[in-house]
Design an enzyme around this catalytic site. Sequence first.
Site, short mmCIF file in Angstrom:
data_model
loop_
_atom_site.label_atom_id
_atom_site.label_comp_id
_atom_site.label_asym_id
_atom_site.label_seq_id
_atom_site.Cartn_x
_atom_site.Cartn_y
_atom_site.Cartn_z
N ASN A 1 -17.77 39.37 73.13
CA ASN A 1 -18.61 39.56 71.98
C ASN A 1 -20.11 39.14 72.21
O ASN A 1 -20.55 38.99 73.42
CB ASN A 1 -18.17 38.73 70.87
CG ASN A 1 -18.37 37.23 71.23
OD1 ASN A 1 -19.42 36.73 71.62
ND2 ASN A 1 -17.11 36.39 71.30
N ASP B 1 -10.99 35.27 69.55
CA ASP B 1 -9.73 34.64 68.92
C ASP B 1 -8.52 35.21 69.49
O ASP B 1 -7.52 34.48 69.42
CB ASP B 1 -10.01 35.48 67.15
CG ASP B 1 -11.07 34.82 66.69
OD1 ASP B 1 -11.13 33.77 66.67
OD2 ASP B 1 -11.62 35.64 65.67
N LYS C 1 -6.85 47.03 88.64
CA LYS C 1 -7.34 47.78 87.75
C LYS C 1 -6.52 48.97 87.04
O LYS C 1 -5.83 49.65 87.77
CB LYS C 1 -8.71 48.77 88.47
CG LYS C 1 -9.46 49.43 87.24
CD LYS C 1 -10.68 50.18 88.01
CE LYS C 1 -11.11 50.94 87.38
NZ LYS C 1 -12.10 52.03 87.90
N PRO D 1 -6.09 29.42 71.94
CA PRO D 1 -6.21 28.24 71.07
C PRO D 1 -7.50 28.10 70.34
O PRO D 1 -8.39 28.56 70.79
CB PRO D 1 -6.02 27.30 72.38
CG PRO D 1 -6.56 28.14 73.52
CD PRO D 1 -6.23 29.49 73.27
N ASP D 2 -7.21 27.43 69.30
CA ASP D 2 -8.47 27.04 68.55
C ASP D 2 -9.19 25.57 69.13
O ASP D 2 -8.40 24.48 69.14
CB ASP D 2 -8.08 26.70 67.12
CG ASP D 2 -9.62 26.72 66.30
OD1 ASP D 2 -10.55 25.80 66.52
OD2 ASP D 2 -9.60 27.54 65.35
N ILE D 3 -10.23 25.76 69.91
CA ILE D 3 -10.76 24.72 70.94
C ILE D 3 -11.15 23.50 69.85
O ILE D 3 -10.82 22.22 70.05
CB ILE D 3 -11.82 25.06 71.70
CG1 ILE D 3 -11.32 26.28 72.34
CG2 ILE D 3 -12.53 24.01 72.35
CD1 ILE D 3 -12.47 26.80 73.48
N VAL D 4 -12.03 23.79 68.83
CA VAL D 4 -12.56 22.89 67.92
C VAL D 4 -11.51 22.12 67.25
O VAL D 4 -11.28 20.63 67.13
CB VAL D 4 -13.71 23.42 66.95
CG1 VAL D 4 -13.21 24.22 65.80
CG2 VAL D 4 -14.59 22.27 66.51
N LYS E 1 -9.72 23.00 59.85
CA LYS E 1 -9.83 22.37 61.22
C LYS E 1 -9.97 20.95 61.23
O LYS E 1 -10.26 20.49 62.34
CB LYS E 1 -10.88 23.27 61.84
CG LYS E 1 -10.60 24.90 61.85
CD LYS E 1 -11.62 25.42 63.04
CE LYS E 1 -11.58 26.88 62.68
NZ LYS E 1 -11.89 27.70 63.87
#
Length: 398
Positions: free
Chosen positions: A210, A279, A289, A305-308, A341
């Site tokens: 991103n 995400d 390739k 994984p959601d780090i926070v 969270k």
Amino acid sequence: MNSLINKQVVLGVTGGIAAYKSAELVRHLQKIGARVRVIMTPAAQEFITPLTLQALSGHPVHTELLDPQAEAAMGHIELARWADLILIAPASANFIARLCHGEGDDLLTTVCLASHCQIAVAPAMNQAMWKQTGTQENIAQLQARGVKIIGPAQGYQACGDSGPGRMEEPDILAKQAATLFDSGLLAGKKVVITAGPTREALDPVRYISNHSSGKMGYALATAAMEAGAETILISGPVNLSLPDRVEVVSVVSAQDMLAAALEAVEGADVFIAAAAVADYRPQHNADKKIKKTADDITIALTKNPDIVATIAALTNRPFTVGFAAETHNLENYARKKLLDKNLDLIIANDVSDKSIGFNSDDNQVTLVSPKQVESLPLMSKVSLAKCLIEYISTHLIA
Ligand code: C5P
């Protein structure tokens, strides 16, 4: 360390013989990393020309409040937001009085009124003017409001008098300006920050990512370091110079970032998740390739994984802060994220506004904690980082 790396300084020059030293001051501020823009009052231009300061600062000098051309380039409000520090050197007795009384009848006083950043004043005047009760009362009032007074120095004066009133020397002023960013608010604390994007590999040459610039996380790391914290910055791939006195752990993918965060967070007091973590990642990272054969291909993605949230779920977890970028319903979504969270604080920003967020140098956020909602004004990411670290440090103690 005397560093103003990445700091934006508006140098205000008012009328006084010491104005000739402002030229040298521009150089000293730049030498220790600052980006400098100069505002001159009409009286200052009697002592030194705007052209000199334009040549040294590399930018047109701002002189007029009501100049349509200047306002179209960088207006007084933009200048006020741009500044991480407004340093007025030399500051005449008259300017000090006008600043004290909240006047806004010229460009410099107006920028001071419109800014949320630290203001520092280097008085320069005849010793009798400095000792006057009026001047001393103005100085005391400014100090009480948080304005930093640097100097004046003692010694021989241009008018032939001797005593206090000489502007502090430019090299000392630049160093003192740098120390203004050191608050000591997080002395003895350990802060871990994630920043930038992550890259999720599809094959050895391609990835999903991103547009995160990492600017907010890097500014936070510098602000945490300046507040005295041992600071670890876990950074995805960005194009920013490494912050001074910060331990940087470079990572690529969300999984790398999680592993680095779990290791770094050991014994940490604060964890701030400023990274724009992907995400999802491709289910398969091909060894070779992927060849351009089929007309359509489908890439299966799997959730990262959601780090926070993982850090927030640890026992003995640090004070855990997340960001929420939303296009609408900011406060409600931020509050939901706070609960989902299990965070201590969410820093929410409206990404539908192109002037803030992702790649911009400015940001405007709303702080959402379990007990409080507070909106901060639009300001540079460096000034915002300083405010956020101050906010976090008071909430750590509370
Ligand atoms: O869920 P969402 O991506 O909107 O949440 C944003 C917050 O969560 C940010 O603080 C971001 O750094 C963090 N986050 C994370 N790991 C993820 C996704 C988001 O730490 N996988």
